[in-house]
Motif scaffolding. Structure first.
Motif, PDB file in Angstrom:
ATOM      1  N   UNK A  47      68.110  27.204  73.047  1.00 31.74           N
ATOM      2  CA  UNK A  47      69.129  26.621  72.382  1.00 31.74           C
ATOM      3  C   UNK A  47      69.933  26.972  71.687  1.00 31.74           C
ATOM      4  N   UNK A  48      68.977  28.094  70.509  1.00 33.84           N
ATOM      5  CA  UNK A  48      69.399  27.859  69.152  1.00 33.84           C
ATOM      6  C   UNK A  48      70.575  29.035  69.687  1.00 33.84           C
ATOM      7  N   UNK A  49      69.834  30.905  70.542  1.00 29.80           N
ATOM      8  CA  UNK A  49      70.322  31.608  70.536  1.00 29.80           C
ATOM      9  C   UNK A  49      72.315  31.029  71.622  1.00 29.80           C
ATOM     10  N   UNK A  50      71.526  29.954  72.521  1.00 30.06           N
ATOM     11  CA  UNK A  50      73.130  29.618  72.778  1.00 30.06           C
ATOM     12  C   UNK A  50      73.717  29.753  71.743  1.00 30.06           C
ATOM     13  N   UNK A  51      73.543  29.104  71.559  1.00 28.69           N
ATOM     14  CA  UNK A  51      74.316  27.720  69.802  1.00 28.69           C
ATOM     15  C   UNK A  51      74.988  28.868  69.159  1.00 28.69           C
ATOM     16  N   UNK A  52      74.162  30.222  68.802  1.00 28.08           N
ATOM     17  CA  UNK A  52      74.471  31.392  68.256  1.00 28.08           C
ATOM     18  C   UNK A  52      75.854  32.004  68.686  1.00 28.08           C
ATOM     19  N   UNK A  53      75.300  32.119  69.757  1.00 32.54           N
ATOM     20  CA  UNK A  53      76.365  33.288  70.936  1.00 32.54           C
ATOM     21  C   UNK A  53      77.592  32.069  70.890  1.00 32.54           C
ATOM     22  N   UNK A  54      77.435  30.983  71.384  1.00 33.58           N
ATOM     23  CA  UNK A  54      78.889  30.213  70.912  1.00 33.58           C
ATOM     24  C   UNK A  54      79.477  30.346  69.422  1.00 33.58           C
ATOM     25  N   UNK A  55      78.809  30.023  68.759  1.00 37.17           N
ATOM     26  CA  UNK A  55      79.369  29.590  66.698  1.00 37.17           C
ATOM     27  C   UNK A  55      79.915  31.424  66.682  1.00 37.17           C
ATOM     28  N   UNK A  56      79.690  32.352  66.808  1.00 37.18           N
ATOM     29  CA  UNK A  56      79.875  33.933  66.823  1.00 37.18           C
ATOM     30  C   UNK A  56      81.033  33.750  67.445  1.00 37.18           C
ATOM     31  N   UNK A  57      81.709  32.901  69.080  1.00 33.79           N
ATOM     32  CA  UNK A  57      82.241  33.007  69.460  1.00 33.79           C
ATOM     33  C   UNK A  57      83.611  32.381  68.593  1.00 33.79           C
ATOM     34  N   UNK A  58      83.345  31.301  68.292  1.00 35.17           N
ATOM     35  CA  UNK A  58      84.083  30.317  68.088  1.00 35.17           C
ATOM     36  C   UNK A  58      84.730  31.149  66.898  1.00 35.17           C
ATOM     37  N   UNK A  59      83.854  31.842  66.090  1.00 35.56           N
ATOM     38  CA  UNK A  59      84.645  32.618  64.493  1.00 35.56           C
ATOM     39  C   UNK A  59      85.524  33.570  64.831  1.00 35.56           C
ATOM     40  N   UNK A  60      85.255  34.103  66.332  1.00 37.65           N
ATOM     41  CA  UNK A  60      86.205  34.887  66.358  1.00 37.65           C
ATOM     42  C   UNK A  60      87.049  34.455  66.956  1.00 37.65           C
ATOM     43  N   UNK A  61      87.066  33.581  67.941  1.00 35.62           N
ATOM     44  CA  UNK A  61      88.312  33.296  68.488  1.00 35.62           C
ATOM     45  C   UNK A  61      89.274  32.473  67.424  1.00 35.62           C
ATOM     46  N   UNK A  62      88.534  31.576  66.728  1.00 27.96           N
ATOM     47  CA  UNK A  62      89.123  30.943  65.750  1.00 27.96           C
ATOM     48  C   UNK A  62      90.492  31.866  64.718  1.00 27.96           C
ATOM     49  N   UNK A  63      89.800  32.617  63.929  1.00 27.95           N
ATOM     50  CA  UNK A  63      90.029  33.775  63.178  1.00 27.95           C
ATOM     51  C   UNK A  63      90.760  34.617  64.031  1.00 27.95           C
ATOM     52  N   UNK A  64      91.198  35.425  65.172  1.00 27.56           N
ATOM     53  CA  UNK A  64      92.292  35.325  66.002  1.00 27.56           C
ATOM     54  C   UNK A  64      93.575  34.569  66.889  1.00 27.56           C
ATOM     55  N   UNK A  65      92.777  33.370  66.433  1.00 32.60           N
ATOM     56  CA  UNK A  65      93.741  32.143  66.835  1.00 32.60           C
ATOM     57  C   UNK A  65      95.003  32.386  64.984  1.00 32.60           C
ATOM     58  N   UNK A  66      93.996  32.360  64.131  1.00 35.20           N
ATOM     59  CA  UNK A  66      94.182  32.440  63.116  1.00 35.20           C
ATOM     60  C   UNK A  66      95.873  33.382  62.750  1.00 35.20           C
ATOM     61  N   UNK A 115      90.221  26.252  68.557  1.00 35.27           N
ATOM     62  CA  UNK A 115      91.575  25.620  68.421  1.00 35.27           C
ATOM     63  C   UNK A 115      92.035  24.632  66.924  1.00 35.27           C
ATOM     64  N   UNK A 116      90.493  24.124  67.520  1.00 35.18           N
ATOM     65  CA  UNK A 116      90.551  22.668  67.232  1.00 35.18           C
ATOM     66  C   UNK A 116      90.315  22.359  65.438  1.00 35.18           C
ATOM     67  N   UNK A 117      89.592  23.621  65.467  1.00 38.97           N
ATOM     68  CA  UNK A 117      89.718  23.744  64.002  1.00 38.97           C
ATOM     69  C   UNK A 117      90.710  24.838  62.897  1.00 38.97           C
ATOM     70  N   UNK A 118      90.961  25.605  63.776  1.00 33.81           N
ATOM     71  CA  UNK A 118      92.289  26.525  64.048  1.00 33.81           C
ATOM     72  C   UNK A 118      93.633  25.673  63.540  1.00 33.81           C
ATOM     73  N   UNK A 119      94.080  24.233  64.378  1.00 29.23           N
ATOM     74  CA  UNK A 119      94.539  23.217  63.904  1.00 29.23           C
ATOM     75  C   UNK A 119      94.485  22.544  62.847  1.00 29.23           C
ATOM     76  N   UNK A 120      93.401  22.188  62.732  1.00 30.82           N
ATOM     77  CA  UNK A 120      93.111  21.480  60.865  1.00 30.82           C
ATOM     78  C   UNK A 120      93.018  22.813  59.997  1.00 30.82           C
ATOM     79  N   UNK A 121      92.793  23.669  60.371  1.00 35.22           N
ATOM     80  CA  UNK A 121      93.103  24.815  58.522  1.00 35.22           C
ATOM     81  C   UNK A 121      94.680  25.106  59.278  1.00 35.22           C
TER      82      UNK A 121
END
Length: 152
Positions: A47-66, A115-121
């Motif tokens: 589960x931690x390995x899958x969460x790491x992938x999702x976390x890295x994808x989230x950071x990448x996508x959030x910064x691309x959105x911003x 997208x949610x975090x980009x909206x907040x930030x």
């Protein structure tokens, strides 16, 4: 002095429990191993390995959105974050090739959070961000891809 049993050790000294389990497994003392907690720990590792992938994808996508939505705020920290994730995500997938079968699901989950975090930030309304990722994995992982602001 009696040795604490595995369950007690698991609850009171995790490090000692891990080392004890390693010793038991290495010496083939399967019957003495704390199988249920070992199963739980291995499941948590996956589960931690899958969460790491999702976390890295989230950071990448959030910064691309911003990057896309706030061109006037683009800076070296966003650029470094994007480049770091583009470097680290393929390494994570190479070390764990079976995660590729979870990639679409992970991108969907990561994008929603991004997208949610980009909206907040950014302070932009949540509905300004598309409900689904507009980019393919190959596209947003491409080092030459840097999104421009949407044209109205």
């Amino acid at each position: 002095m009696a040795k604490p049993d595995s369950q007690d050790l698991y609850e009171t000294d995790y490090y000692a429990w891990v080392n004890r389990q390693l010793e038991l497994l290495r010496t083939g003392q399967w019957e003495a191993a704390d199988i249920q907690n070992l199963v739980d720990e291995i499941e948590d590792m996956a589960k931690k390995i899958k969460r790491e992938l999702e976390s890295r994808l989230k950071v990448l996508l959030m910064h691309l959105l911003k990057w896309q939505y706030q061109p006037d705020r683009r800076g070296s920290s966003w650029e470094m974050s994007i480049k770091t994730q583009r470097h680290d995500i393929p390494e994570l997938l190479a070390e764990n090739p079976s995660l590729k079968s979870k990639l679409e699901e992970s991108i969907t989950k990561a994008y929603r959070r991004a997208a949610y975090e980009a909206h907040i930030e950014t302070g932009y309304p949540e509905e300004d961000f598309p409900p689904n990722c507009l980019w393919t994995f190959e596209q947003f992982m491409d080092a030459s891809f840097w999104p421009d602001r949407f044209k109205d």
